[in-house]
Design an enzyme around this catalytic site. Structure first.
Site, mmCIF file in Angstrom:
data_model
loop_
_atom_site.group_PDB
_atom_site.id
_atom_site.type_symbol
_atom_site.label_atom_id
_atom_site.label_comp_id
_atom_site.label_asym_id
_atom_site.label_seq_id
_atom_site.Cartn_x
_atom_site.Cartn_y
_atom_site.Cartn_z
ATOM 1 N N CYS A 146 -61.766 38.962 98.486
ATOM 2 C CA CYS A 146 -60.702 38.444 97.613
ATOM 3 C C CYS A 146 -60.297 37.074 98.135
ATOM 4 O O CYS A 146 -61.083 36.413 98.829
ATOM 5 C CB CYS A 146 -59.524 39.424 97.545
ATOM 6 S SG CYS A 146 -58.744 39.783 99.137
ATOM 7 N N ASN B 108 -57.842 38.146 101.825
ATOM 8 C CA ASN B 108 -58.289 39.290 102.634
ATOM 9 C C ASN B 108 -57.103 40.011 103.293
ATOM 10 O O ASN B 108 -57.223 40.513 104.414
ATOM 11 C CB ASN B 108 -59.325 38.859 103.694
ATOM 12 C CG ASN B 108 -60.050 40.016 104.387
ATOM 13 O OD1 ASN B 108 -60.448 39.885 105.540
ATOM 14 N ND2 ASN B 108 -60.225 41.125 103.729
ATOM 15 N N CYS C 152 -54.716 41.726 100.772
ATOM 16 C CA CYS C 152 -54.229 42.688 99.769
ATOM 17 C C CYS C 152 -55.369 43.501 99.161
ATOM 18 O O CYS C 152 -55.555 44.670 99.481
ATOM 19 C CB CYS C 152 -53.456 41.965 98.662
ATOM 20 S SG CYS C 152 -51.964 41.118 99.233
ATOM 21 N N ARG C 153 -56.158 42.878 98.276
ATOM 22 C CA ARG C 153 -57.154 43.639 97.510
ATOM 23 C C ARG C 153 -58.378 44.048 98.323
ATOM 24 O O ARG C 153 -58.764 45.226 98.306
ATOM 25 C CB ARG C 153 -57.594 42.824 96.278
ATOM 26 C CG ARG C 153 -56.485 42.641 95.255
ATOM 27 C CD ARG C 153 -56.814 41.550 94.263
ATOM 28 N NE ARG C 153 -56.803 40.231 94.904
ATOM 29 C CZ ARG C 153 -57.118 39.104 94.303
ATOM 30 N NH1 ARG C 153 -57.502 39.132 93.032
ATOM 31 N NH2 ARG C 153 -57.054 37.961 94.944
ATOM 32 N N SER C 154 -59.006 43.101 99.022
ATOM 33 C CA SER C 154 -60.276 43.470 99.676
ATOM 34 C C SER C 154 -60.105 44.398 100.887
ATOM 35 O O SER C 154 -60.948 45.278 101.088
ATOM 36 C CB SER C 154 -61.125 42.234 100.016
ATOM 37 O OG SER C 154 -60.491 41.385 100.928
ATOM 38 N N ASP D 159 -54.417 39.782 91.086
ATOM 39 C CA ASP D 159 -53.893 39.409 92.402
ATOM 40 C C ASP D 159 -52.452 39.908 92.510
ATOM 41 O O ASP D 159 -51.574 39.452 91.777
ATOM 42 C CB ASP D 159 -53.953 37.880 92.512
ATOM 43 C CG ASP D 159 -53.470 37.382 93.853
ATOM 44 O OD1 ASP D 159 -52.878 38.176 94.631
ATOM 45 O OD2 ASP D 159 -53.670 36.193 94.142
HETATM 46 P P1 4NP Z 1 -55.528 38.914 98.249
HETATM 47 O O1 4NP Z 1 -54.048 38.439 97.866
HETATM 48 O O2 4NP Z 1 -56.484 37.823 97.811
HETATM 49 O O3 4NP Z 1 -55.705 40.160 97.421
HETATM 50 O O4 4NP Z 1 -55.539 39.170 99.723
HETATM 51 C C1 4NP Z 1 -53.533 37.191 98.240
HETATM 52 C C2 4NP Z 1 -53.111 36.973 99.533
HETATM 53 C C3 4NP Z 1 -52.573 35.758 99.892
HETATM 54 C C4 4NP Z 1 -52.445 34.757 98.939
HETATM 55 C C5 4NP Z 1 -52.879 34.971 97.637
HETATM 56 C C6 4NP Z 1 -53.427 36.207 97.285
HETATM 57 N N1 4NP Z 1 -51.861 33.528 99.296
HETATM 58 O O5 4NP Z 1 -51.726 32.658 98.417
HETATM 59 O O6 4NP Z 1 -51.507 33.318 100.479
#
Ligand code: 4NP
Length: 155
Positions: free
Chosen positions: A8, A11, A13-15, A125
């Site tokens: 994602c 790294n 939340c989702r992955s 997201d």
């Molecule tokens: P992820 O979520 O891609 O599912 O881990 C996010 C984590 C951090 C950010 C965006 C999405 N960020 O902008 O810091």
């Protein structure tokens, strides 16, 4: 050995949720010796960090502990190591295509393409808008479809 990498943006939340859910499924099916699982982010914002507290809480609610995972950034060499590189959304897919060595494009897929019943191609997201519960459900469905694909093609 079949190797799977979930990717994602951050790294956190989702992955890492997908890594935890899929590893748990692989363990329950007794396939830990045949399938290796990891996750990464296309960006380095959160490298070294544990999963977001909300992702950890949702996993815990479902009986899964993902607190020991740590964020790392995806790299070109991942396409040599991993048979499946699975993007959570189109932006992740675009970013991965940019670092994918020529000829390895067939290793890259949209994760939700393994769960056509979900009716969408992107895991939303949840970092700003929440929805960790819904994200977890989608990930569980695609994890099951992914395992079926691995069994069909590699076992
Ligand atoms: P992820 O979520 O891609 O599912 O881990 C996010 C984590 C951090 C950010 C965006 C999405 N960020 O902008 O810091």
């Amino acid at each position: 050995m079949v190797r799977v990498l979930f990717v994602c943006l951050g790294n956190i939340c989702r992955s890492p949720t997908a890594e935890g859910v899929f590893r748990n499924l692989v363990e329950r099916e007794g396939l830990s010796d045949s399938i290796q699982v990891d996750s990464a982010g296309t960006h380095a914002y959160h490298v070294g960090e544990a999963p977001d507290g909300r992702a950890q809480a949702e996993a815990k609610r479902r009986g899964l502990d993902i607190s020991a995972l740590r964020s790392r950034q995806a790299r070109s060499q991942d396409f040599q190591t991993y048979d499946y590189v699975l993007a959570m959304d189109r932006s992740n897919h675009d970013n991965l295509m940019n670092i994918c060595p020529l000829g390895s494009e067939d290793r890259l897929s949209m994760f939700l393409d393994f769960a056509p019943e979900v009716g969408r191609r992107e895991v939303p997201d949840p970092y700003y808008d929440g929805g960790f519960n819904r994200v977890y459900d989608m990930i569980e469905q695609a994890a099951s479809g992914l395992l079926s694909d691995i069994r069909e093609k590699h076992m």
